[in-house]
Design a protein around this motif. Structure first.
Motif, PDB file in Angstrom:
ATOM      1  N   LYS B  11      -0.613  -7.132 -15.262  1.00  0.00           N
ATOM      2  CA  LYS B  11      -1.052  -6.024 -14.410  1.00  0.00           C
ATOM      3  C   LYS B  11      -1.997  -6.519 -13.320  1.00  0.00           C
ATOM      4  O   LYS B  11      -2.208  -5.858 -12.325  1.00  0.00           O
ATOM      5  N   LYS B  40       8.385  -3.861  -7.835  1.00  0.00           N
ATOM      6  CA  LYS B  40       7.056  -3.502  -8.325  1.00  0.00           C
ATOM      7  C   LYS B  40       6.152  -3.099  -7.158  1.00  0.00           C
ATOM      8  O   LYS B  40       6.282  -3.624  -6.062  1.00  0.00           O
ATOM      9  N   GLN B  41       5.259  -2.179  -7.452  1.00  0.00           N
ATOM     10  CA  GLN B  41       4.250  -1.827  -6.448  1.00  0.00           C
ATOM     11  C   GLN B  41       3.117  -2.846  -6.557  1.00  0.00           C
ATOM     12  O   GLN B  41       2.469  -2.973  -7.590  1.00  0.00           O
ATOM     13  N   LYS B 106      -1.654   1.562   2.369  1.00  0.00           N
ATOM     14  CA  LYS B 106      -0.303   1.080   2.082  1.00  0.00           C
ATOM     15  C   LYS B 106       0.323   0.644   3.398  1.00  0.00           C
ATOM     16  O   LYS B 106       0.273   1.394   4.379  1.00  0.00           O
ATOM     17  N   LYS B 132      -4.102   1.137 -10.690  1.00  0.00           N
ATOM     18  CA  LYS B 132      -3.066   1.371 -11.695  1.00  0.00           C
ATOM     19  C   LYS B 132      -2.720   2.860 -11.719  1.00  0.00           C
ATOM     20  O   LYS B 132      -1.555   3.239 -11.800  1.00  0.00           O
ATOM     21  N   GLU B 133      -3.766   3.687 -11.623  1.00  0.00           N
ATOM     22  CA  GLU B 133      -3.547   5.127 -11.624  1.00  0.00           C
ATOM     23  C   GLU B 133      -2.782   5.583 -10.379  1.00  0.00           C
ATOM     24  O   GLU B 133      -2.076   6.575 -10.412  1.00  0.00           O
ATOM     25  N   LYS B 134      -2.966   4.837  -9.302  1.00  0.00           N
ATOM     26  CA  LYS B 134      -2.271   5.195  -8.071  1.00  0.00           C
ATOM     27  C   LYS B 134      -0.850   4.633  -8.050  1.00  0.00           C
ATOM     28  O   LYS B 134      -0.201   4.633  -7.012  1.00  0.00           O
ATOM     29  N   GLY B 135      -0.406   4.115  -9.183  1.00  0.00           N
ATOM     30  CA  GLY B 135       0.969   3.664  -9.281  1.00  0.00           C
ATOM     31  C   GLY B 135       1.194   2.184  -9.000  1.00  0.00           C
ATOM     32  O   GLY B 135       2.324   1.753  -8.776  1.00  0.00           O
ATOM     33  N   VAL B 136       0.116   1.398  -9.003  1.00  0.00           N
ATOM     34  CA  VAL B 136       0.266  -0.032  -8.728  1.00  0.00           C
ATOM     35  C   VAL B 136       0.653  -0.759 -10.011  1.00  0.00           C
ATOM     36  O   VAL B 136       0.063  -0.540 -11.065  1.00  0.00           O
ATOM     37  N   ASP B 137       1.683  -1.608  -9.921  1.00  0.00           N
ATOM     38  CA  ASP B 137       2.101  -2.365 -11.099  1.00  0.00           C
ATOM     39  C   ASP B 137       1.325  -3.669 -11.230  1.00  0.00           C
ATOM     40  O   ASP B 137       1.024  -4.118 -12.323  1.00  0.00           O
TER      41      ASP B 137
END
Lengths: 470, 342
Positions: B11, B40-41, B106, B132-137
């Motif tokens: 992560k 992946k983001q 972004k 991570k909460e914002k969707g980042v892998d």
């Protein structure tokens, strides 16, 4: 008087301010900037709002907590709004903040509709949101979208194609980027011009949301700490079941009970007497605290209260830092009291609270000072309270005495730890003018060196026998 | 490059240069370019300031960080304003750094950006969680090993180390120095149950006694050790050292008769500031060092060129490192060059 200044004078007020669950940065600033309410009508409007919110907090907890969650996402955008007003072009970060603020404001506006009644009318910012969210996504993120300008979309497309084909030189790419950036700046300028008309609505929204945040926090605190709305009256200020929240909290931590008291203050002087450790100073501090809480639109720590508004609270509790001003504790107290006397001679509408007046000088002159000062307050009908240990107070002053220790304790052993449970803190009218002589008793209960207590007792006995001989 | 497959398991990843100009930024750009096609983001940030167009110290060429479309990044307001790409503002932090607040954005188009980020561990950890909460892998942290930095790249799950001629122009010496850092990164993690006991400690030397209780030795810093020798061993030989583990401290410990029983516990490997010679002498006599946070070293990248002109043989250096260390070694420039030719 601003709240900011009041909390620096009253510790209990600062304690409550820190405990307030304010969610937004503007809520905190709003509270600090609040001016004392001196008009009954205005304060009653404020109390009306607080009542509505209190009901909502009790009935619609879910909605209130949703509103609070939106409030917690608010950011300080004052600077950006000022920039907007003064015709500056905002950058993307500022525009993002304004967009996210407007969206949160709109969400609160909608949430309030779910309540029985809308408590704080918020300006409608949907026009602003439309401009900053051209794709109507409802997401607060922001950039200068392609939707704003065909020309910008074209320029960006060209750049993207140039990058992906890889064949173009760095200089060409740089050129394309600069061109797109230039168009972007132009578009940003246009957007700022468009949203400029919302600047004053934004300012109103900031203030209203701050007010709403503060009202919710006050209502929750009042419910949690059992505060109640006082009735505003012209004549006597009176409290039933008045308590000091900070002291109560401390005692509860030690599993002790706080004894609430009843007190009435007329438009005249009132002297409070009582043994040491009888809570006279706490009474005085609670009176100051309640007066301020009321006049800053809070509910007060009492079962019920009737409060007459004043223009100023003047307090002397003797724990000021007199060393700093280079004055002795007596001198700084006298300077302070002199100011109070000046005010009372002007017949100002003030509440004057003096703890242990002239305590640091000899009892003969001390008593004279107490009587003289009290007389001035008496003559001028000044709502005032003076605590004192001195006997021989003028008989026409109203006097209240803390009941103090039960006379007959039997063989119960009293220590510093449990003295609190044997002390009766309630106030009774007292016409004797004599002050209870319990200092030695309390000193010995506190377990201080026997030599002191016995020595002092001997002195008193000697004096008594001398008087008998005479 | 095989290590890129491994990256996707994690992560968070940090890329750390052992010295300025060891090719960290090239390594980072390479990793990013390889991740471009994954679904992946990715988000990118830095510890403190980085990504200057020109290296502030040596004025040598330092490539900017190239982001591709859709990648997220976190940088300070000042660096955000200087971006060479179009980006969408997603969030602005409440805390400020010396360069203003941190902007999360972004990339709408590919382009270059300067990176700066939170300066201490707690904030880096918070930022990674927030992303991570914002969707980042995967969050990639451009890190630095610095005595002055409160932020440590060891808070990320995985790490790539960049080394090179800038660290030493002599291959055996370069290998020795790199191996030392490698050995420190491999320091064992303590029993996870013990970790919470040490988390909040901010200063002093604390002992862990036989019953598992932590006790204050009363020694506020390893610098005070000379005057308080007698207090050190009162509760046993296991110690948590909140600050740096210095040369002087290890030197002192290695001469104690209990040395073979001593176990030092420190936040992470970046807290060990001793010379390799002292460290190895301490270990040789039986002393141990363990860490609260261990990171997984995925690979080492090398830059055979130093800023003052030395040019080492890339293959020779790669071989020398690979024989000593159990980790893949790559010369990123060579790979990039080879790709460009093909």
């Amino acid at each position: 008087m601003q709240f900011r200044k009041a909390i620096s004078e009253i510790k209990g007020l600062q304690y409550l301010a820190e405990e307030l669950d304010l969610k937004s940065p503007m809520g905190k600033r709003f509270l600090m900037d609040t001016d004392m309410f001196c008009s009954e009508a205005e304060l009653n409007i404020e109390y009306g709002l607080l009542d509505q919110i209190t009901q909502a907090v009790k009935a619609d907890q879910k909605v209130i907590s949703d509103i609070q969650s939106k409030l917690s996402h608010l950011r300080e955008i004052r600077g950006s709004v000022d920039n907007l007003k003064s015709n500056l072009v905002l950058d993307d970060v500022e525009l993002f903040e304004i967009k996210s603020f407007a969206m949160n404001c709109h969400a609160v506006l909608n949430l309030q509709k779910e309540l029985k009644q809308v408590v704080i009318e918020l300006p409608n910012l949907s026009g602003l949101i439309e401009i900053l969210d051209p794709q109507n996504t409802g997401i607060p993120s922001f950039y200068i979208y392609d939707d704003y300008s065909l020309e910008l979309a074209e320029a960006r497309k060209e750049l993207r194609i140039a990058k992906s084909t890889n064949g173009d030189s760095e200089i060409k790419l740089e050129d394309l980027f600069c061109k797109a950036q230039e168009i972007e700046s132009k578009v940003r300028e246009e957007i700022c011009t468009k949203i400029r008309s919302f600047a004053s609505d934004l300012e109103i929204a900031i203030r209203k949301l701050a007010h709403l945040d503060l009202l919710i926090a006050k209502a929750m605190q009042a419910i949690q700490l059992n505060f109640n709305r006082p009735e505003l009256v012209k004549e006597s200020t009176s409290y039933i079941g008045m308590f000091h929240p900070m002291v109560k909290h401390e005692l509860e931590k030690q599993n002790k009970q706080y004894q609430a008291i009843d007190i009435e203050l007329q438009k005249s002087v009132c002297l409070i007497t009582g043994a040491n450790m009888a809570g006279k100073t706490v009474v005085l501090k609670t009176l100051a605290l309640c007066q301020y809480l009321c006049q800053f639109g809070f509910h007060v720590p009492a079962t019920s209260a009737q409060i007459s508004l004043v223009d100023q609270v003047l307090l002397s509790v003797g724990d000021e830092q007199s060393e700093l001003s280079g004055l002795s504790s007596f001198a700084s107290e006298m300077m302070n009291v002199s100011k109070m006397v000046e005010e009372s001679k002007k017949h100002s509408n003030v509440l004057i609270l003096v703890d242990e007046l002239a305590r640091t000088t000899n009892p003969v002159e001390g008593l004279a000072i107490v009587n003289a000062v009290a007389d001035i307050f008496y003559q001028n009908n000044i709502r005032s309270v003076i605590t004192t240990h001195y006997s021989g107070l003028n008989s026409y002053f109203r006097k209240l005495r803390v009941k103090g220790l039960d006379k007959d304790l039997g063989d119960k052993i009293i220590t510093q730890k449990n003295i609190n449970s044997y002390m009766d803190y309630s106030l009774v009218e007292d016409n004797t003018g004599e002050v209870p002589h319990e200092a030695l008793r309390i000193a010995s209960l506190l377990g201080i060196s026997k030599e002191i207590v016995e020595g002092a007792q001997n002195q008193l006995n000697k004096k008594a026998s001398k008087e008998e001989i005479l | 490059m095989p290590f890129l497959k491994d990256i996707e398991k994690y992560k968070s990843l940090s890329i750390v240069g052992l010295e300025k100009n060891t090719g960290k930024t090239e390594c980072l750009n390479y990793v990013l370019s390889r991740l471009r096609d994954s679904h992946k983001q990715i988000a990118l940030t830095s510890i403190g300031i980085d990504g200057e167009n020109r290296d502030q110290v040596t004025q040598t060429h330092k490539p900017e960080i190239e982001l591709s479309e859709g990648m997220m990044f976190v940088t300070s307001e000042i660096h955000y304003a200087k971006r060479r790409l179009f980006a969408e503002v997603i969030d602005v932090s409440n805390q400020t750094t010396s360069l203003g607040r941190l902007v999360t954005a972004k990339a709408i188009h590919s382009g270059k950006v300067m990176l700066s980020g939170p300066a201490n561990n707690a904030e880096i950890i918070r930022l990674i969680a927030d992303l991570k909460e914002k969707g980042v892998d995967l969050t990639i942290v451009d890190g630095a090993l610095s005595r002055k930095s409160l932020g440590s790249p060891a808070v990320t799950e995985a790490m790539i180390l960049a080394t090179g001629a800038a660290l030493s122009a002599n291959i055996p010496q370069l290998v020795f120095k790199t191996q030392y850092v490698y050995d420190l990164i491999q320091l064992a993690e303590i029993n996870p149950e013990l970790k919470p006991k040490f988390r909040g400690i901010e200063n002093g030397i604390w002992a862990l006694d036989e019953s598992g209780e932590i006790k204050d030795t009363g020694i506020s810093s390893v610098l005070m050790i000379k005057n308080k020798k007698d207090q050190l061993f009162q509760h046993g030989t296991d110690f948590f050292v909140s600050g740096a583990i210095t040369d002087q401290f290890l030197d002192f410990l290695k001469n104690q008769k209990q040395v073979d029983k001593i176990r030092l516990i420190t936040r992470d490997f970046t807290r060990v500031f001793a010379n390799p010679e002292t460290y190895y002498a301490f270990v040789k006599r039986g002393g141990r060092i363990q860490v609260l946070d261990k990171t997984n070293l995925l690979a080492i990248t090398i830059n055979p060129v130093s800023p003052d002109g030395y040019n080492l043989n890339s293959d020779e250096l790669k071989l020398a490192l690979e024989t000593k260390l159990q980790v893949p070694v790559y010369d990123v420039k060579k790979i990039v060059g080879a790709n460009a030719v093909s």
